[in-house]
Design a protein around this motif. Structure first.
Motif, PDB file in Angstrom:
ATOM      1  N   PRO A  85     -19.502   3.576  13.737  1.00  0.00           N
ATOM      2  CA  PRO A  85     -18.581   4.672  14.043  1.00  0.00           C
ATOM      3  C   PRO A  85     -17.574   4.328  15.129  1.00  0.00           C
ATOM      4  O   PRO A  85     -16.880   5.213  15.628  1.00  0.00           O
ATOM      5  CB  PRO A  85     -19.539   5.760  14.537  1.00  0.00           C
ATOM      6  N   GLU A  86     -17.468   3.040  15.517  1.00  0.00           N
ATOM      7  CA  GLU A  86     -16.730   2.686  16.727  1.00  0.00           C
ATOM      8  C   GLU A  86     -15.237   2.496  16.521  1.00  0.00           C
ATOM      9  O   GLU A  86     -14.429   2.977  17.301  1.00  0.00           O
ATOM     10  CB  GLU A  86     -17.330   1.413  17.343  1.00  0.00           C
ATOM     11  N   GLY A  87     -14.828   1.744  15.485  1.00  0.00           N
ATOM     12  CA  GLY A  87     -13.404   1.436  15.364  1.00  0.00           C
ATOM     13  C   GLY A  87     -13.149   0.459  14.234  1.00  0.00           C
ATOM     14  O   GLY A  87     -13.717   0.581  13.151  1.00  0.00           O
ATOM     15  N   PHE A  88     -12.298  -0.535  14.511  1.00  0.00           N
ATOM     16  CA  PHE A  88     -11.907  -1.486  13.481  1.00  0.00           C
ATOM     17  C   PHE A  88     -12.953  -2.581  13.301  1.00  0.00           C
ATOM     18  O   PHE A  88     -13.794  -2.823  14.159  1.00  0.00           O
ATOM     19  CB  PHE A  88     -10.559  -2.121  13.824  1.00  0.00           C
ATOM     20  N   GLY A  89     -12.847  -3.284  12.156  1.00  0.00           N
ATOM     21  CA  GLY A  89     -13.712  -4.413  11.873  1.00  0.00           C
ATOM     22  C   GLY A  89     -13.351  -5.624  12.712  1.00  0.00           C
ATOM     23  O   GLY A  89     -12.405  -5.599  13.509  1.00  0.00           O
ATOM     24  N   PRO A  90     -14.071  -6.752  12.530  1.00  0.00           N
ATOM     25  CA  PRO A  90     -13.917  -7.901  13.431  1.00  0.00           C
ATOM     26  C   PRO A  90     -12.625  -8.680  13.262  1.00  0.00           C
ATOM     27  O   PRO A  90     -12.161  -9.312  14.213  1.00  0.00           O
ATOM     28  CB  PRO A  90     -15.128  -8.777  13.093  1.00  0.00           C
ATOM     29  N   ARG A  91     -12.016  -8.678  12.057  1.00  0.00           N
ATOM     30  CA  ARG A  91     -10.794  -9.444  11.832  1.00  0.00           C
ATOM     31  C   ARG A  91      -9.730  -8.548  11.211  1.00  0.00           C
ATOM     32  O   ARG A  91     -10.037  -7.725  10.336  1.00  0.00           O
ATOM     33  CB  ARG A  91     -11.052 -10.624  10.888  1.00  0.00           C
ATOM     34  N   PRO A  92      -8.466  -8.699  11.637  1.00  0.00           N
ATOM     35  CA  PRO A  92      -7.403  -7.917  10.998  1.00  0.00           C
ATOM     36  C   PRO A  92      -7.185  -8.376   9.561  1.00  0.00           C
ATOM     37  O   PRO A  92      -7.052  -9.575   9.286  1.00  0.00           O
ATOM     38  CB  PRO A  92      -6.175  -8.192  11.871  1.00  0.00           C
ATOM     39  N   SER A  93      -7.175  -7.433   8.672  1.00  0.00           N
ATOM     40  CA  SER A  93      -6.972  -7.729   7.257  1.00  0.00           C
ATOM     41  C   SER A  93      -6.576  -6.439   6.572  1.00  0.00           C
ATOM     42  O   SER A  93      -6.597  -5.361   7.166  1.00  0.00           O
ATOM     43  CB  SER A  93      -8.254  -8.286   6.616  1.00  0.00           C
ATOM     44  N   MET A  94      -6.238  -6.535   5.307  1.00  0.00           N
ATOM     45  CA  MET A  94      -6.089  -5.358   4.470  1.00  0.00           C
ATOM     46  C   MET A  94      -7.358  -5.203   3.637  1.00  0.00           C
ATOM     47  O   MET A  94      -7.957  -6.198   3.214  1.00  0.00           O
ATOM     48  CB  MET A  94      -4.875  -5.478   3.551  1.00  0.00           C
ATOM     49  N   SER A  95      -7.772  -3.965   3.430  1.00  0.00           N
ATOM     50  CA  SER A  95      -8.950  -3.679   2.603  1.00  0.00           C
ATOM     51  C   SER A  95      -8.468  -3.018   1.319  1.00  0.00           C
ATOM     52  O   SER A  95      -8.372  -1.792   1.233  1.00  0.00           O
ATOM     53  CB  SER A  95      -9.922  -2.761   3.346  1.00  0.00           C
ATOM     54  N   PHE A  96      -8.151  -3.831   0.325  1.00  0.00           N
ATOM     55  CA  PHE A  96      -7.641  -3.310  -0.940  1.00  0.00           C
ATOM     56  C   PHE A  96      -8.814  -2.918  -1.850  1.00  0.00           C
ATOM     57  O   PHE A  96      -9.064  -3.544  -2.884  1.00  0.00           O
ATOM     58  CB  PHE A  96      -6.753  -4.346  -1.623  1.00  0.00           C
ATOM     59  N   PHE A  97      -9.530  -1.867  -1.454  1.00  0.00           N
ATOM     60  CA  PHE A  97     -10.615  -1.375  -2.296  1.00  0.00           C
ATOM     61  C   PHE A  97     -10.041  -0.787  -3.583  1.00  0.00           C
ATOM     62  O   PHE A  97      -9.010  -0.102  -3.568  1.00  0.00           O
ATOM     63  CB  PHE A  97     -11.435  -0.319  -1.563  1.00  0.00           C
ATOM     64  N   LEU A  98     -10.727  -1.045  -4.673  1.00  0.00           N
ATOM     65  CA  LEU A  98     -10.317  -0.605  -6.008  1.00  0.00           C
ATOM     66  C   LEU A  98     -11.491   0.132  -6.646  1.00  0.00           C
ATOM     67  O   LEU A  98     -12.610  -0.384  -6.655  1.00  0.00           O
ATOM     68  CB  LEU A  98      -9.913  -1.834  -6.832  1.00  0.00           C
ATOM     69  N   TYR A  99     -11.236   1.328  -7.167  1.00  0.00           N
ATOM     70  CA  TYR A  99     -12.269   2.099  -7.871  1.00  0.00           C
ATOM     71  C   TYR A  99     -11.772   2.415  -9.281  1.00  0.00           C
ATOM     72  O   TYR A  99     -10.624   2.838  -9.465  1.00  0.00           O
ATOM     73  CB  TYR A  99     -12.559   3.422  -7.157  1.00  0.00           C
ATOM     74  N   ASN A 100     -12.654   2.230 -10.253  1.00  0.00           N
ATOM     75  CA  ASN A 100     -12.383   2.614 -11.633  1.00  0.00           C
ATOM     76  C   ASN A 100     -12.989   3.978 -11.933  1.00  0.00           C
ATOM     77  O   ASN A 100     -13.853   4.479 -11.204  1.00  0.00           O
ATOM     78  CB  ASN A 100     -12.973   1.578 -12.589  1.00  0.00           C
ATOM     79  N   GLN A 101     -12.564   4.557 -13.047  1.00  0.00           N
ATOM     80  CA  GLN A 101     -13.045   5.884 -13.428  1.00  0.00           C
ATOM     81  C   GLN A 101     -14.538   5.906 -13.723  1.00  0.00           C
ATOM     82  O   GLN A 101     -15.164   6.973 -13.680  1.00  0.00           O
ATOM     83  CB  GLN A 101     -12.277   6.397 -14.642  1.00  0.00           C
ATOM     84  N   ASP A 102     -15.147   4.750 -14.011  1.00  0.00           N
ATOM     85  CA  ASP A 102     -16.587   4.697 -14.272  1.00  0.00           C
ATOM     86  C   ASP A 102     -17.391   4.400 -13.014  1.00  0.00           C
ATOM     87  O   ASP A 102     -18.604   4.180 -13.085  1.00  0.00           O
ATOM     88  CB  ASP A 102     -16.905   3.666 -15.358  1.00  0.00           C
ATOM     89  N   GLY A 103     -16.730   4.391 -11.850  1.00  0.00           N
ATOM     90  CA  GLY A 103     -17.419   4.150 -10.593  1.00  0.00           C
ATOM     91  C   GLY A 103     -17.559   2.696 -10.212  1.00  0.00           C
ATOM     92  O   GLY A 103     -18.049   2.399  -9.115  1.00  0.00           O
ATOM     93  N   THR A 104     -17.168   1.756 -11.067  1.00  0.00           N
ATOM     94  CA  THR A 104     -17.190   0.349 -10.669  1.00  0.00           C
ATOM     95  C   THR A 104     -16.114   0.118  -9.614  1.00  0.00           C
ATOM     96  O   THR A 104     -15.053   0.742  -9.631  1.00  0.00           O
ATOM     97  CB  THR A 104     -16.986  -0.583 -11.868  1.00  0.00           C
ATOM     98  N   GLN A 105     -16.406  -0.801  -8.702  1.00  0.00           N
ATOM     99  CA  GLN A 105     -15.582  -0.988  -7.519  1.00  0.00           C
ATOM    100  C   GLN A 105     -15.234  -2.461  -7.329  1.00  0.00           C
ATOM    101  O   GLN A 105     -15.842  -3.339  -7.937  1.00  0.00           O
ATOM    102  CB  GLN A 105     -16.338  -0.466  -6.286  1.00  0.00           C
ATOM    103  N   ALA A 106     -14.268  -2.711  -6.456  1.00  0.00           N
ATOM    104  CA  ALA A 106     -13.863  -4.080  -6.147  1.00  0.00           C
ATOM    105  C   ALA A 106     -13.201  -4.083  -4.779  1.00  0.00           C
ATOM    106  O   ALA A 106     -12.754  -3.045  -4.279  1.00  0.00           O
ATOM    107  CB  ALA A 106     -12.907  -4.619  -7.210  1.00  0.00           C
TER     108      ALA A 106
END
Length: 300
Positions: A85-106
């Motif tokens: 709950p503290e803040g950002f992760g350890p390295r600066p990056s983009m988190s391009f999370f992808l979700y499909n309609q069937d709940g599969t993720q990437a």
């Protein structure tokens, strides 16, 4: 129009309520997408913690995809990693999370700090996730490089697909700018009243499909930033928010060499200039293309 839930999946991704048809229909109309999930702190965030606290999340998927006119997916295009709950992760990056309609993720993660890579591009061994039994990784690509990616399912308690149908289509044209429906005047009139603008670009990811392979028809729905109208030429121009290109497939997924990110200048004569960032080198290149497009406005 306020957000409404059109599809809810159980933890095993079976349909609890709503339908994928309602979700796909809304995405086709340009609707915004948010997905609500729930998980336990010591199952998903810190497996060494004694805290079993339930965490509820609603995430914005700024860019949406419609594939084969029957499959919906969304990508988080503005997210940097957070370490709850503290803040950002350890390295600066983009988190391009992808979700499909069937709940599969990437997840695709281009790092932004310039650290030298320690791995090679291509398929990689699966991560050791023995302490996360709800996390099921299907594959792993480019581990140790500047742009790792993988496809997976995390068994959230539930998945709620929420849409905001605040958009209406005011113009569709082909790659030469020939109108198919609506008018550039209607687009400009709404823009001058301060309406937000969104553009749907047909075949947006086709350049990532290797020669000889086929891909489903697809549209990517991208929010627009500043807009401009040339009054004599009747030419509408926008600079978009950042967009993620993905090799089109059902379900939508990441793979080595199958994704990148970019910014666009799109015009109603069909021209799109792309300023692309190579996720491995962070080098930029510019190119010009032509697409069939649909334009949407909101706030009216």
């Amino acid at each position: 129009m306020t957000l409404r839930t059109v599809l809810t999946l159980n933890s095993d991704r079976s349909v609890r309520s709503g339908s994928t048809t309602d979700l796909v229909d809304a995405i086709r109309r340009g609707a915004d997408l948010r997905i609500g999930t729930a998980f336990r702190h010591n199952e998903h965030i810190d497996t060494s913690s004694s805290s079993n606290e339930l965490i509820e999340e609603v995430a914005e998927f700024r860019q949406t995809w419609l594939l084969d006119d029957r499959w919906a997916a969304g990508i988080m295009t503005l997210r940097m990693p957070v370490e709850l709950p503290e803040g950002f992760g350890p390295r600066p990056s983009m988190s391009f999370f992808l979700y499909n309609q069937d709940g599969t993720q990437a997840i695709a993660r281009p790092y932004l700090d310039g650290q030298p890579p320690t791995g090679q591009r291509g398929p990689a061994p699966l991560d050791d996730l023995a302490d996360m039994p709800r996390y099921h990784q299907f594959d792993n690509f480019d581990a140790g490089t500047n742009a790792p990616s993988s496809n997976f399912v995390y068994d959230f308690d539930s998945y709620r697909f929420m849409v905001n149908d605040r958009w209406r289509e005011v113009l569709a044209h082909d790659h030469t700018g020939r109108p198919v429906s609506g008018s550039v005047e209607a687009l400009n009139a709404a823009f001058l009243r301060g309406s937000p603008v969104k553009v749907a670009i047909s075949k947006f990811g086709i350049g990532l499909v290797p020669s000889g392979e086929t891909a489903p028809e697809h549209e990517a729905f991208i929010h627009c930033g500043s807009c401009y109208y040339y009054t004599d030429r009747k030419l509408f121009i926008t600079g978009t928010h950042p967009a993620v290109r993905v090799k089109p497939a059902i379900p939508l997924r990441y793979e080595s060499g199958g994704w990148d990110f970019c910014w666009l200048v799109a015009r109603t004569d069909g021209q799109v200039e792309r300023w692309r960032c190579d996720p491995h080198t962070l080098a930029f290149d510019r190119s010009t293309h032509r697409y069939d497009m649909r334009w949407f406005v909101s706030g009216e």
